[in-house]
Scaffold this motif. Structure first.
Motif, PDB file in Angstrom:
ATOM      1  N   TYR A 192      -8.921  17.735  23.086  1.00  0.00           N
ATOM      2  CA  TYR A 192      -9.149  18.073  21.683  1.00  0.00           C
ATOM      3  C   TYR A 192      -8.556  17.107  20.689  1.00  0.00           C
ATOM      4  O   TYR A 192      -8.847  17.167  19.483  1.00  0.00           O
ATOM      5  N   VAL A 193      -7.705  16.194  21.127  1.00  0.00           N
ATOM      6  CA  VAL A 193      -7.096  15.232  20.212  1.00  0.00           C
ATOM      7  C   VAL A 193      -6.757  13.967  20.991  1.00  0.00           C
ATOM      8  O   VAL A 193      -6.345  14.023  22.152  1.00  0.00           O
ATOM      9  N   VAL A 194      -6.982  12.818  20.364  1.00  0.00           N
ATOM     10  CA  VAL A 194      -6.593  11.530  20.924  1.00  0.00           C
ATOM     11  C   VAL A 194      -5.329  11.075  20.202  1.00  0.00           C
ATOM     12  O   VAL A 194      -5.263  11.121  18.970  1.00  0.00           O
ATOM     13  N   PHE A 195      -4.329  10.655  20.973  1.00  0.00           N
ATOM     14  CA  PHE A 195      -3.085  10.152  20.400  1.00  0.00           C
ATOM     15  C   PHE A 195      -3.013   8.631  20.555  1.00  0.00           C
ATOM     16  O   PHE A 195      -3.354   8.097  21.610  1.00  0.00           O
ATOM     17  N   ARG A 196      -2.580   7.958  19.515  1.00  0.00           N
ATOM     18  CA  ARG A 196      -2.271   6.537  19.559  1.00  0.00           C
ATOM     19  C   ARG A 196      -0.993   6.298  18.764  1.00  0.00           C
ATOM     20  O   ARG A 196      -0.578   7.134  17.956  1.00  0.00           O
ATOM     21  N   GLU A 197      -0.377   5.130  18.975  1.00  0.00           N
ATOM     22  CA  GLU A 197       0.822   4.777  18.223  1.00  0.00           C
ATOM     23  C   GLU A 197       0.612   3.419  17.568  1.00  0.00           C
ATOM     24  O   GLU A 197       0.107   2.483  18.213  1.00  0.00           O
ATOM     25  N   ALA A 198       0.975   3.309  16.299  1.00  0.00           N
ATOM     26  CA  ALA A 198       0.844   2.036  15.583  1.00  0.00           C
ATOM     27  C   ALA A 198       1.875   1.048  16.110  1.00  0.00           C
ATOM     28  O   ALA A 198       3.081   1.315  16.079  1.00  0.00           O
ATOM     29  N   ARG A 199       1.385  -0.100  16.621  1.00  0.00           N
ATOM     30  CA  ARG A 199       2.280  -1.133  17.143  1.00  0.00           C
ATOM     31  C   ARG A 199       2.860  -2.001  16.038  1.00  0.00           C
ATOM     32  O   ARG A 199       3.770  -2.806  16.278  1.00  0.00           O
ATOM     33  N   GLU A 200       2.300  -1.890  14.841  1.00  0.00           N
ATOM     34  CA  GLU A 200       2.739  -2.650  13.673  1.00  0.00           C
ATOM     35  C   GLU A 200       2.340  -1.855  12.440  1.00  0.00           C
ATOM     36  O   GLU A 200       1.599  -0.877  12.542  1.00  0.00           O
ATOM     37  N   ASP A 201       2.832  -2.246  11.299  1.00  0.00           N
ATOM     38  CA  ASP A 201       2.354  -1.613  10.070  1.00  0.00           C
ATOM     39  C   ASP A 201       0.861  -1.893   9.940  1.00  0.00           C
ATOM     40  O   ASP A 201       0.413  -3.042  10.082  1.00  0.00           O
ATOM     41  N   VAL A 202       0.093  -0.846   9.649  1.00  0.00           N
ATOM     42  CA  VAL A 202      -1.363  -0.998   9.525  1.00  0.00           C
ATOM     43  C   VAL A 202      -1.837  -0.302   8.260  1.00  0.00           C
ATOM     44  O   VAL A 202      -1.172   0.604   7.745  1.00  0.00           O
ATOM     45  N   GLU A 203      -3.000  -0.750   7.761  1.00  0.00           N
ATOM     46  CA  GLU A 203      -3.622  -0.106   6.610  1.00  0.00           C
ATOM     47  C   GLU A 203      -4.804   0.716   7.084  1.00  0.00           C
ATOM     48  O   GLU A 203      -5.688   0.222   7.777  1.00  0.00           O
ATOM     49  N   ILE A 204      -4.794   2.006   6.740  1.00  0.00           N
ATOM     50  CA  ILE A 204      -5.896   2.904   7.090  1.00  0.00           C
ATOM     51  C   ILE A 204      -6.263   3.697   5.848  1.00  0.00           C
ATOM     52  O   ILE A 204      -5.426   4.393   5.275  1.00  0.00           O
ATOM     53  N   GLY A 205      -7.502   3.571   5.428  1.00  0.00           N
ATOM     54  CA  GLY A 205      -7.983   4.334   4.279  1.00  0.00           C
ATOM     55  C   GLY A 205      -7.222   4.060   3.002  1.00  0.00           C
ATOM     56  O   GLY A 205      -7.113   4.935   2.138  1.00  0.00           O
ATOM     57  N   GLY A 206      -6.684   2.831   2.868  1.00  0.00           N
ATOM     58  CA  GLY A 206      -5.942   2.471   1.662  1.00  0.00           C
ATOM     59  C   GLY A 206      -4.467   2.803   1.710  1.00  0.00           C
ATOM     60  O   GLY A 206      -3.741   2.547   0.751  1.00  0.00           O
ATOM     61  N   TYR A 207      -4.006   3.360   2.827  1.00  0.00           N
ATOM     62  CA  TYR A 207      -2.598   3.729   2.971  1.00  0.00           C
ATOM     63  C   TYR A 207      -1.905   2.857   4.015  1.00  0.00           C
ATOM     64  O   TYR A 207      -2.538   2.357   4.946  1.00  0.00           O
ATOM     65  N   ARG A 253       0.849  -1.201   0.000  1.00  0.00           N
ATOM     66  CA  ARG A 253       0.000   0.000   0.000  1.00  0.00           C
ATOM     67  C   ARG A 253       0.882   1.247   0.000  1.00  0.00           C
ATOM     68  O   ARG A 253       1.978   1.257   0.574  1.00  0.00           O
ATOM     69  N   PRO A 254       0.433   2.332  -0.618  1.00  0.00           N
ATOM     70  CA  PRO A 254       1.242   3.568  -0.599  1.00  0.00           C
ATOM     71  C   PRO A 254       1.209   4.218   0.774  1.00  0.00           C
ATOM     72  O   PRO A 254       0.289   4.013   1.564  1.00  0.00           O
ATOM     73  N   LEU A 255       2.223   5.038   1.042  1.00  0.00           N
ATOM     74  CA  LEU A 255       2.228   5.845   2.255  1.00  0.00           C
ATOM     75  C   LEU A 255       1.240   7.000   2.099  1.00  0.00           C
ATOM     76  O   LEU A 255       0.943   7.426   0.986  1.00  0.00           O
ATOM     77  N   PRO A 256       0.720   7.525   3.199  1.00  0.00           N
ATOM     78  CA  PRO A 256      -0.231   8.642   3.098  1.00  0.00           C
ATOM     79  C   PRO A 256       0.433   9.871   2.495  1.00  0.00           C
ATOM     80  O   PRO A 256       1.649  10.068   2.607  1.00  0.00           O
ATOM     81  N   PRO A 257      -0.354  10.740   1.855  1.00  0.00           N
ATOM     82  CA  PRO A 257       0.193  12.016   1.357  1.00  0.00           C
ATOM     83  C   PRO A 257       0.640  12.884   2.513  1.00  0.00           C
ATOM     84  O   PRO A 257       0.189  12.702   3.653  1.00  0.00           O
ATOM     85  N   ARG A 258       1.499  13.854   2.232  1.00  0.00           N
ATOM     86  CA  ARG A 258       2.008  14.714   3.293  1.00  0.00           C
ATOM     87  C   ARG A 258       2.323  16.095   2.738  1.00  0.00           C
ATOM     88  O   ARG A 258       2.707  16.236   1.568  1.00  0.00           O
ATOM     89  N   PRO A 259       2.185  17.135   3.555  1.00  0.00           N
ATOM     90  CA  PRO A 259       2.583  18.479   3.115  1.00  0.00           C
ATOM     91  C   PRO A 259       4.090  18.562   2.975  1.00  0.00           C
ATOM     92  O   PRO A 259       4.839  17.818   3.621  1.00  0.00           O
ATOM     93  N   ASP A 260       4.537  19.455   2.128  1.00  0.00           N
ATOM     94  CA  ASP A 260       5.972  19.647   1.940  1.00  0.00           C
ATOM     95  C   ASP A 260       6.610  20.112   3.241  1.00  0.00           C
ATOM     96  O   ASP A 260       6.040  20.910   3.992  1.00  0.00           O
ATOM     97  N   GLY A 261       7.801  19.628   3.503  1.00  0.00           N
ATOM     98  CA  GLY A 261       8.571  20.057   4.656  1.00  0.00           C
ATOM     99  C   GLY A 261       9.979  20.409   4.229  1.00  0.00           C
ATOM    100  O   GLY A 261      10.256  20.587   3.043  1.00  0.00           O
ATOM    101  N   VAL A 262      10.851  20.504   5.207  1.00  0.00           N
ATOM    102  CA  VAL A 262      12.261  20.784   4.921  1.00  0.00           C
ATOM    103  C   VAL A 262      13.091  19.657   5.500  1.00  0.00           C
ATOM    104  O   VAL A 262      12.649  18.945   6.415  1.00  0.00           O
ATOM    105  N   PRO A 263      14.308  19.452   4.971  1.00  0.00           N
ATOM    106  CA  PRO A 263      15.155  18.381   5.502  1.00  0.00           C
ATOM    107  C   PRO A 263      15.368  18.522   7.009  1.00  0.00           C
ATOM    108  O   PRO A 263      15.496  19.623   7.537  1.00  0.00           O
TER     109      PRO A 263
END
Length: 453
Positions: free
Chosen positions: A330-345, A15-25
């Protein structure tokens, strides 16, 4: 589904990685995020409902669709754990219910659940209304008050009396200072949020001093409860005497962490919700008039009780709409314990997932005219058509907030009690500036003018 398969049956690694906004190195999106966290979150929607980015060397993925929130919190809950990003609050809250995991979390949650049964919460109602009436009576007609500090003092007094059978008013300053320090430390618009505690910045030094003072208060409260002539049946007594399957009581460190968690989380979020409710009612006089009419009709001047809440339908909707418009947690945080597929990514193992209530609750896909405060929007038809997890002010799944019923009852009883006696009108009618700390709180004072009713 095996760990290497997606929901569609395809291999997750394909599966592809999710899209992301441009950043800097190296810095990634850190500068954009710190400069204006609200604008940054708003801009993520341009990339879809599953968006990755990097802040301070940490990989994040924000989910903006209710179905994806449900996947993380409920459907595939075992694939996600508490984020290390959140664990940074451990110096303050320790390994309490908010941050613990696994067997320890399950054991502690089971021990505490009896304190939040419906019939137990009903026994707290009189304290909630009494403290609220006392707060309203302390204000003079025409006085200008800073509402948030007043609501924090009120909800802390209610929490301590109801759950701990303690009077903390003489110690409240240390608790308030610690609350302020952890929010300053976690301010997303400040570089301090991404620095280790040992870096000697002014914010970090204030944080360490505040935590030390807070720990002294907790130690005194535990000693006070242990020294009582007879054991009570309050929440703290339950913590002191509850045993696990092996007959073991809580360790001193466990007691400290649970007391810290509930003193902080149990009053901070509720005080913010009440503050936002007063602001929303001030800005929407039609809603306020409807609230006052219901209180007069149902209560007839009497102080509200738990039995009255079923008839205070509009009051409940005011609370519900406030938590939609301005969710304090205002936000819930979780961490992926393994590679997961969400919304096709493919979301790689170790990625921090952010589930932002403040964005999803105000998304026009789920809520018509989302920036408008309209308690009446919550019709049966609207609620039935709303996707699950388009509204989740108390989280969801097995780790939903244990104090949800307590908080809902407190918010309704305090609002009903005080709104019978006073109206509050905001001095500044401009946009309400907020900041992202451990909670979503107003930036600066929220000054309001008191009018006796």
């Amino acid at each position: 589904m095996t760990s290497s398969e997606s929901h569609s049956g395809e291999r997750i690694e394909d599966r592809p990685l999710p899209p992301r906004p441009d950043g800097v190195p190296v810095a990634g999106n850190t500068v954009q995020f710190v400069r204006d966290p609200f604008a940054f979150y708003d801009g993520l929607a341009e990339y879809g409902d599953v968006v990755s980015y990097s802040v301070a060397g940490e990989e994040f993925c924000t989910l903006l669709h209710p179905d994806h929130v449900e996947q993380v919190l409920v459907t595939d809950e075992a694939s996600f754990g508490k984020s290390e990003f959140v664990q940074d609050a451990g110096d303050f809250l320790g390994n309490g219910l908010l941050l613990s995991e696994g067997d320890h979390w399950r054991r502690q949650r089971t021990r505490m659940q009896p304190a939040f049964y419906r019939e137990r919460i009903a026994s707290y109602a009189a304290d909630m209304a009494d403290f609220a009436a006392e707060r309203a009576a302390s204000w003079d007609d025409g006085e200008t008050v800073s509402v948030l500090p007043g609501m924090k003092e009120l909800t802390l007094a209610i929490l301590a009396s109801s759950l701990f059978d303690l009077d903390v008013r003489g110690r409240s300053s240390a608790i308030r200072d610690a609350t302020r320090a952890i929010n300053d430390k976690a301010d997303a618009g400040s570089v301090d949020a991404f620095l280790p505690d040992w870096v000697p910045t002014p914010t970090n030094r204030r944080f360490r001093r505040a935590v030390d003072d807070f720990d002294d208060v907790i130690a005194d409260l535990i000693a006070q409860s242990r020294g009582a002539d007879e054991a009570g049946d309050d929440f703290l007594s339950i913590l002191l005497t509850a045993t696990d399957d092996d007959g073991e009581t809580m360790s001193e460190s466990d007691l400290r962490d649970e007391l810290a968690t509930f003193l902080f989380a149990g009053h901070e979020t509720t005080s913010l919700a009440l503050t936002y409710a007063w602001v929303c009612l001030s800005e929407n006089p039609d809603a306020r008039e409807k609230l006052h009419a219901e209180l007069a009709d149902v209560l007839g001047g009497d102080r509200p009780t738990m039995a009255d809440l079923a008839d205070l339908e509009y009051t409940e909707l005011v609370v519900k709409e406030t938590l939609r418009r301005y969710p304090p947690a205002y936000v819930v945080f979780r961490e992926a314990r393994e590679d997961v597929e969400i919304g096709g990514y493919r979301v790689p193992e170790g990625t921090t997932l952010t589930l932002p209530q403040f964005e999803i609750h105000n998304d026009e896909r789920w809520f018509d005219d989302p920036e408008a405060f309209r308690p009446a929007r919550w019709t049966e038809e609207m609620a039935e058509s709303l996707p699950d997890y388009a509204y989740f002010p108390f989280g969801g799944g097995p780790r939903h907030c244990i104090g949800m019923r307590f908080a809902y009852a407190e918010l309704q009883l305090v609002l009903a009690t005080m709104a019978q006696r006073v109206t509050l009108d905001r001095v500044d009618d401009g946009p309400l500036d907020r900041r992202m700390g451990t909670t979503m709180e107003p930036e600066g004072d929220v000054e309001m003018v008191v009018t006796e009713r």
